[in-house]
Design a protein around this motif. Structure first.
Motif, PDB file in Angstrom:
ATOM      1  N   CYS A 213       0.836  -1.198   0.000  1.00  0.00           N
ATOM      2  CA  CYS A 213       0.000   0.000   0.000  1.00  0.00           C
ATOM      3  C   CYS A 213       0.872   1.250   0.000  1.00  0.00           C
ATOM      4  CB  CYS A 213      -0.859   0.062   1.266  1.00  0.00           C
ATOM      5  SG  CYS A 213      -1.877  -1.397   1.536  1.00  0.00           S
ATOM      6  N   VAL A 214       0.338   2.307  -0.553  1.00  0.00           N
ATOM      7  CA  VAL A 214       1.017   3.590  -0.454  1.00  0.00           C
ATOM      8  C   VAL A 214      -0.042   4.676  -0.226  1.00  0.00           C
ATOM      9  CG1 VAL A 214       1.058   4.118  -2.946  1.00  0.00           C
ATOM     10  CG2 VAL A 214       2.846   5.028  -1.457  1.00  0.00           C
ATOM     11  N   THR A 215       0.307   5.652   0.596  1.00  0.00           N
ATOM     12  CA  THR A 215      -0.634   6.750   0.860  1.00  0.00           C
ATOM     13  C   THR A 215      -0.507   7.816  -0.237  1.00  0.00           C
ATOM     14  OG1 THR A 215       1.030   7.922   2.172  1.00  0.00           O
ATOM     15  CG2 THR A 215      -0.460   6.448   3.370  1.00  0.00           C
ATOM     16  N   GLY A 216      -1.530   8.647  -0.353  1.00  0.00           N
ATOM     17  CA  GLY A 216      -1.474   9.856  -1.185  1.00  0.00           C
ATOM     18  C   GLY A 216      -1.150   9.604  -2.636  1.00  0.00           C
ATOM     19  N   ASP A 217      -0.249  10.414  -3.171  1.00  0.00           N
ATOM     20  CA  ASP A 217       0.152  10.241  -4.569  1.00  0.00           C
ATOM     21  C   ASP A 217       1.642  10.466  -4.728  1.00  0.00           C
ATOM     22  OD1 ASP A 217       0.553  13.206  -5.607  1.00  0.00           O
ATOM     23  OD2 ASP A 217      -1.264  13.199  -4.380  1.00  0.00           O
ATOM     24  N   LEU A 218       2.159  10.018  -5.862  1.00  0.00           N
ATOM     25  CA  LEU A 218       3.610   9.959  -6.062  1.00  0.00           C
ATOM     26  C   LEU A 218       4.080  10.810  -7.244  1.00  0.00           C
ATOM     27  CD1 LEU A 218       3.972   6.087  -5.643  1.00  0.00           C
ATOM     28  CD2 LEU A 218       4.531   7.829  -3.931  1.00  0.00           C
ATOM     29  N   GLY A 219       5.312  11.278  -7.162  1.00  0.00           N
ATOM     30  CA  GLY A 219       5.938  11.959  -8.304  1.00  0.00           C
ATOM     31  C   GLY A 219       5.728  13.461  -8.329  1.00  0.00           C
TER      32      GLY A 219
END
Lengths: 345, 345
Positions: free
Chosen positions: B167-173
């Motif tokens: 899992c990962v929170t929020g958004d990336l990049g």
């Protein structure tokens, strides 16, 4: 010894961290998880945790032309341990952040951490983390140290009371005079690069500058003797500056005696040789990392036979000010002429 | 606003410390003694204490030509809080060391500490100490953060298990693309100093770069939902690099899906505008300070309705390696091309 040079970029940041951390094993049961995760994990320490931190910058706090990296690593730890001790706490953990320009090789980092490790062993503390990064200019060191102390044993700067005795450990002014010798030898070397520095007769004061010791032994002795000083501080900026901190934060005056200031013979002789006043070196030199503290008359009795604790005066009411009685029988006000790294223009 | 400039040397080190500390009052009951002695004193914290530290250097980690000092102060705290959160701990205390060249005025230091204070308030942490010193070159920041976590709730990088969900929170990049925009505008400004930067349409990604948030809210939610992730790390160097840390330290493989990577529309559109691949930005951009973690299938059920937690893949046995299934139906190996500040020559 082969003089290898491995670039830090050849290992990369994670390779460098692995290399550093494999040399450190935990000494304290409180250290549940050390280097290698997002953060270190310490088991509940009981009592109070004390936390202190310090930054040392090349060109401001140290000169690598006469400071071996191994000594620098030792000193960076010791000066923080000294702050932990000044709260009457036992040091337990440190973190070390390093900024390195590309002038530094992996072998140079190894030397630095040899000193860190030696200090960790001497003071029984665990290196539990840190950050290693590239720097544009020179070496940057930032250390945080943690220790533990019983809730009722914390010693602040603010508890000195009228008639308490003022005490200091060890001797004063040596690190400052040692620095003057090192800087003189550096100038000689710049003028005549073939000349070897003659430091043998200055061994003690040079050692005091390059590899100062933190006074954790005294903290253990306080516990054994059931003594809790009324106030305490470590001597980093100079005795005068530290006395004024205790005075201000305790709301009291201080009276000290010039002839009671502990000055080592080598410090004294070298100061005279350099045309400096030994008393000024003791008062304002700094970097002694001795403990300056006040105790009640009663506790002073228990310390009377201690060979390395010196009674230099007593606490008085604040209206009497901060005074030094000189050898010549005069009274002078104690003022901080301590080292200021923020230079006035 | 009047543009005053007070030299730090006019206040001196102790005056500066007084000025900083009077703006900070304790938020946590554990903070027995903050700034102003040799060390801070924390009451027994119960459970485990986690400790993390980070150094940020001008010219390496930040560019003051487009980074407001207030945001920098905020970010310096937030990135350390993020590491505390990545251990599943609640942040409690920070120390801040600053090295300042004479380019910086007292007002500049005030701006920096406004950001530190805003972050302290947002994350409910106390500033308990620090060291302020002059520097020869630019701004040097070193922060140490401490937090607490129950003995059985510590989450390391090493606990991911086969079939756990990634899992990962929020958004990336976003932070990486935001940095590209800022650097482009800087070049435009250097070429045409009269032009004002046009950043309105990039507000989100620029904010993500300049003032990242730490995900402490999720840590509180884990506690409420009685979830303990099997492994966790914060995304500082880039998703790919962090996945490989979890993989290596847990002894497992990772399988993620390109079409599951959370990428904000502004990030995506701007990446395309700049001729960059949004997926590469998400994988290798870094500085997202989101939490990457693994949970059991059972715990995943409890998180299903969470709008800000994204399931991007699952853990597999180590012999299957670290793989991304692309939108085009291919499988590619996940490799870290993360940002390295130790540049190869």
């Amino acid at each position: 010894m082969e003089n290898r040079r491995t670039e830090i970029s050849d290992l990369g940041e994670f390779g460098l961290i692995d290399r550093i951390s494999q040399n450190f094993t935990s000494l304290n049961k409180e250290t549940q998880l050390g280097i290698g995760d997002d953060a270190a994990v310490l088991n509940s320490l009981g009592g109070c945790t004390v936390v202190t931190t310090d930054m040392l910058l090349e060109g401001v706090h140290f000169d690598l032309s006469f400071t071996p990296l191994q000594h620098l690593g030792y000193k960076a730890v010791a000066v923080n341990i000294s702050d932990v001790a000044a709260m009457n706490a036992i040091p337990k953990h440190i973190t070390v952040n390093l900024g390195l320009s590309n002038r530094f090789s992996v072998e140079a980092v190894d030397e630095f951490y040899k000193g860190v490790k030696a200090a960790c062993e001497d003071y029984n503390v665990d290196l539990i983390g840190g950050d290693t990064t590239s720097s544009i200019s020179g070496l940057i060191i930032s250390v945080t140290a943690m220790g533990i102390v019983g809730q009722d044993k914390v010693v602040k700067r603010s508890g000195a009371k009228d008639k308490d005795v003022i005490c200091v450990t060890g001797d004063l002014g040596a690190a400052f005079i040692g620095l003057q010798v090192l800087e003189r030898e550096k100038q000689v070397f710049i003028a005549n690069p073939d000349m070897q520095p003659q430091l043998d007769k200055y061994d003690y004061i040079v050692q005091r500058q390059l590899k100062p010791a933190a006074r954790t032994g005294v903290i253990h002795e306080f516990a054994e003797l059931n003594i809790v000083p009324s106030s305490m501080i470590d001597v980093s900026d100079g005795l005068a500056s530290e006395l004024l901190h205790l005075s201000k934060q305790s709301g009291v005056g201080m009276r000290i005696y010039e002839d009671k200031l502990p000055i080592d013979k080598q410090t004294y002789d070298t100061a005279v040789e350099l045309g400096l006043d030994p008393t000024t070196a003791a008062l304002n030199g700094g970097e002694d990392y001795e403990l300056l503290f006040t105790v009640s008359m009663e506790d002073m009795e228990k310390l009377k036979k201690h060979s390395d604790i010196h009674f230099i005066g007593y606490v008085q009411s604040s209206d009497k000010g901060n005074i030094m009685a000189t050898k010549g029988g005069n009274e002078v006000e104690v003022t901080a002429q301590g080292w200021s790294h923020f230079k006035k223009k």
